[in-house]
Each structure stands twice: as structure tokens, then as C-alpha cells.
Design a protein around this motif. Sequence first.
Motif, short mmCIF file in Angstrom:
data_model
loop_
_atom_site.label_atom_id
_atom_site.label_comp_id
_atom_site.label_asym_id
_atom_site.label_seq_id
_atom_site.Cartn_x
_atom_site.Cartn_y
_atom_site.Cartn_z
N LYS A 1 0.82 -1.20 0.00
CA LYS A 1 0.00 0.00 0.00
C LYS A 1 0.86 1.26 0.00
O LYS A 1 1.83 1.36 0.76
CB LYS A 1 -0.92 0.00 1.23
CG LYS A 1 -1.94 1.12 1.27
CD LYS A 1 -3.06 0.90 0.27
CE LYS A 1 -4.18 1.91 0.47
NZ LYS A 1 -5.29 1.72 -0.50
N ASN A 2 0.49 2.22 -0.89
CA ASN A 2 1.14 3.53 -0.98
C ASN A 2 2.63 3.44 -1.33
O ASN A 2 3.42 4.29 -0.90
CB ASN A 2 0.96 4.32 0.32
CG ASN A 2 -0.49 4.69 0.58
OD1 ASN A 2 -1.25 4.96 -0.36
ND2 ASN A 2 -0.89 4.67 1.83
N TYR A 3 3.02 2.40 -2.07
CA TYR A 3 4.41 2.33 -2.53
C TYR A 3 4.70 3.53 -3.43
O TYR A 3 3.91 3.90 -4.30
CB TYR A 3 4.67 1.03 -3.29
CG TYR A 3 6.06 0.92 -3.85
CD1 TYR A 3 7.12 0.55 -3.03
CD2 TYR A 3 6.33 1.22 -5.18
CE1 TYR A 3 8.41 0.46 -3.53
CE2 TYR A 3 7.62 1.13 -5.69
CZ TYR A 3 8.66 0.75 -4.86
OH TYR A 3 9.93 0.67 -5.36
N ASP A 4 5.85 4.15 -3.20
CA ASP A 4 6.25 5.35 -3.94
C ASP A 4 7.06 4.93 -5.15
O ASP A 4 8.25 4.67 -5.06
CB ASP A 4 7.08 6.25 -3.02
CG ASP A 4 7.44 7.57 -3.69
OD1 ASP A 4 6.92 7.83 -4.79
OD2 ASP A 4 8.25 8.32 -3.11
N LEU A 5 6.39 4.84 -6.32
CA LEU A 5 7.06 4.44 -7.56
C LEU A 5 7.68 5.68 -8.20
O LEU A 5 7.02 6.69 -8.40
CB LEU A 5 6.06 3.80 -8.51
CG LEU A 5 6.63 3.28 -9.84
CD1 LEU A 5 7.64 2.16 -9.60
CD2 LEU A 5 5.51 2.77 -10.74
N THR A 6 8.97 5.59 -8.51
CA THR A 6 9.69 6.70 -9.12
C THR A 6 10.08 6.35 -10.54
O THR A 6 10.64 5.30 -10.80
CB THR A 6 10.96 7.03 -8.31
OG1 THR A 6 10.62 7.26 -6.94
CG2 THR A 6 11.64 8.28 -8.86
N LEU A 7 9.75 7.24 -11.46
CA LEU A 7 10.06 7.05 -12.88
C LEU A 7 10.96 8.20 -13.35
O LEU A 7 10.70 9.37 -13.05
CB LEU A 7 8.79 7.01 -13.72
CG LEU A 7 7.76 5.93 -13.40
CD1 LEU A 7 6.52 6.09 -14.29
CD2 LEU A 7 8.34 4.54 -13.56
N ASP A 8 12.02 7.85 -14.08
CA ASP A 8 12.94 8.84 -14.65
C ASP A 8 12.59 9.12 -16.10
O ASP A 8 12.02 8.27 -16.79
CB ASP A 8 14.39 8.34 -14.60
CG ASP A 8 14.89 8.12 -13.19
OD1 ASP A 8 14.35 8.76 -12.26
OD2 ASP A 8 15.81 7.30 -13.00
N TRP A 9 12.96 10.31 -16.58
CA TRP A 9 12.91 10.58 -18.02
C TRP A 9 14.31 10.94 -18.51
O TRP A 9 15.17 11.32 -17.73
CB TRP A 9 11.85 11.63 -18.37
CG TRP A 9 12.14 13.06 -18.01
CD1 TRP A 9 12.91 13.94 -18.70
CD2 TRP A 9 11.58 13.81 -16.91
NE1 TRP A 9 12.89 15.18 -18.11
CE2 TRP A 9 12.08 15.12 -17.01
CE3 TRP A 9 10.71 13.49 -15.87
CZ2 TRP A 9 11.74 16.12 -16.10
CZ3 TRP A 9 10.37 14.47 -14.96
CH2 TRP A 9 10.88 15.77 -15.08
N PRO A 10 14.56 10.82 -19.83
CA PRO A 10 15.92 10.98 -20.36
C PRO A 10 16.54 12.34 -20.02
O PRO A 10 15.88 13.38 -20.19
CB PRO A 10 15.72 10.84 -21.88
CG PRO A 10 14.48 10.02 -22.02
CD PRO A 10 13.60 10.44 -20.88
N PRO A 11 17.78 12.34 -19.55
CA PRO A 11 18.43 13.61 -19.14
C PRO A 11 18.68 14.57 -20.29
O PRO A 11 18.83 15.77 -20.06
CB PRO A 11 19.75 13.14 -18.52
CG PRO A 11 20.00 11.78 -19.10
CD PRO A 11 18.64 11.17 -19.31
N LEU A 12 18.72 14.06 -21.53
CA LEU A 12 18.98 14.95 -22.66
C LEU A 12 17.81 15.88 -22.95
O LEU A 12 17.98 16.93 -23.56
CB LEU A 12 19.30 14.13 -23.91
CG LEU A 12 20.64 13.37 -23.91
CD1 LEU A 12 20.82 12.59 -25.20
CD2 LEU A 12 21.80 14.34 -23.71
N ILE A 13 16.60 15.49 -22.51
CA ILE A 13 15.44 16.36 -22.72
C ILE A 13 15.55 17.56 -21.79
O ILE A 13 15.49 17.43 -20.58
CB ILE A 13 14.13 15.59 -22.48
CG1 ILE A 13 13.98 14.44 -23.48
CG2 ILE A 13 12.93 16.53 -22.59
CD1 ILE A 13 12.75 13.59 -23.27
N CYS A 14 15.75 18.72 -22.34
CA CYS A 14 15.89 19.99 -21.63
C CYS A 14 17.23 20.16 -20.91
O CYS A 14 17.47 21.21 -20.31
CB CYS A 14 14.75 20.21 -20.63
SG CYS A 14 13.15 20.46 -21.44
#
Length: 249
Positions: free
Chosen positions: A198-211
Motif C-alpha cells: 500500500k502507498n508504494y512510492d514508484l519513481t520514474l525517470d525521463w531521459p536527461p537529454l530532454i531539456c
Amino acid sequence: MEFNHERILLIFFLAAVVFSSLQPSVGRDDDDDCRPVQCRKGGPIVRFPFRLKDRQPQHCGYPGFDLSCSDFNEPILSLPDSVQFYIKQINYTGKFIHVQEQGGCLARIRYLNLSSSQFDFSGSSRDINLTIFSCPSSSGSGDLELDRFKTCLDDPDLGRRRMYYAMGSDWSIDLVPILSCTKMYNVSGLPSNDVLFKNYDLTLDWPPLICGDCDSQRKYCRFVNNSLGNQTECYGHIELPNRKTGKLH
């Protein structure tokens, strides 16, 4: 007609002013369309590479970063295979988001396919494989060993008559008393054994080259005007929300 030196300089100056006024400026007309927005006061600030698709034009966001607002005014990210996440936080400097499903349980994690999105699990671990078992609610009653593997999954049609447990796919079946349980399915490529708690904090990254490092410079990001592909650039200066009201200026 003779021109003196001062008149010649004045003519060149006026010509330069007129010429510069015809050039694209840093404050492009489309910047106003892409000003940061929120689904609710005090909620996550949505700005490039994200956009609210019902309130901002398409050029205000990078492909794959379209968000919408839920009925409860929470930003929603829709990923392939109809998996929707409520975004709890957007970190533009670190380039990651904290997400949950409605109700705080990642019930549709087995349908998640990040390979066709702009996102990936944060960190290096993606090799956790779990097997989900459905058990009569009485089978785990008072059993501390089995309770360690209890998930937040449920079946609305069965209510509390069934409990769902997640165990490592390579664990020995003798470790837990599941003789009265039924194997449901396997979930592979997860970042943690705890994703179904319950309430697990899922973290997603996006590509560092964007911006790139725009946010570190306290600058906004946008597409380069008239560029080929999806090249981005930094511009302007980031405005922070009002500390008292939580609203953007």
C-alpha cells in the motif's frame, strides 16, 4: 546633398533598430500559451516537457509527456496499455516523477510497459520477478510469516474473502504455507519486492537529454524555433509559486 558624420551614424542606428524588430525575440508568441499550470492550487506544477493536453497546445510539451487532470484535480499520466498514474511530484532538476495509482495500490503494474514510453524505473534494479497468489482470507489469519507478503491487491467482487500475496518467483514454495492458495500470474522486471504494498512510492525517470540542465539554471525549456527533430533550448527565468497561496504568479 551632403551628409555629415552624425547623420550617417543616426541612419545606421535607425536601420539597426528596424532590422532587429523584425527578428524573432526570446519572448515568442507561443510562450504565453505554454505558461506553467496546475490542476489544483498547491499541486504539481506542469511545464515543459510536460503539458496539460486539455489546456495547452501540443507544442507546449515533449512527445510522451501529455498529462490530464482527474476529477479530483490531480495530474494524470497515461502510459501504454491503459495504465494511468496519479503524479504526486515532478522533479524537473532530477528529471523524475513520483507516481501512484488511484487508491494508492499499483494494481495494474503487471500491464505496465515502459519500453514504449519516455520513462524508466528509477535506479538500476529492474530484475525483481514476483508471483501473485490468491488465498482464502482465513489462510493468512495470524500467520506472521505469510502476512509479510500480503499485497494491497483485492477483488471488488469477492470483498475480503480473498487475500493476495506476492512472493519472489525464484523462492522455494516451502518458505510459506500456501497450500490452500491459487497461483494467479507472474510480474517481471520490477524495481522492488515492495511495489504491491500500500502507498508504494514508484519513481520514474525521463531521459536527461530532454531539456538538459535548464532547470538547474532556473530557466524554462521549450522546442527550438523552426528546428528539425525535437531539439530543446533554455530561456527566460522560472517563476516560483506564491508561498502563501500555492498559486502561480
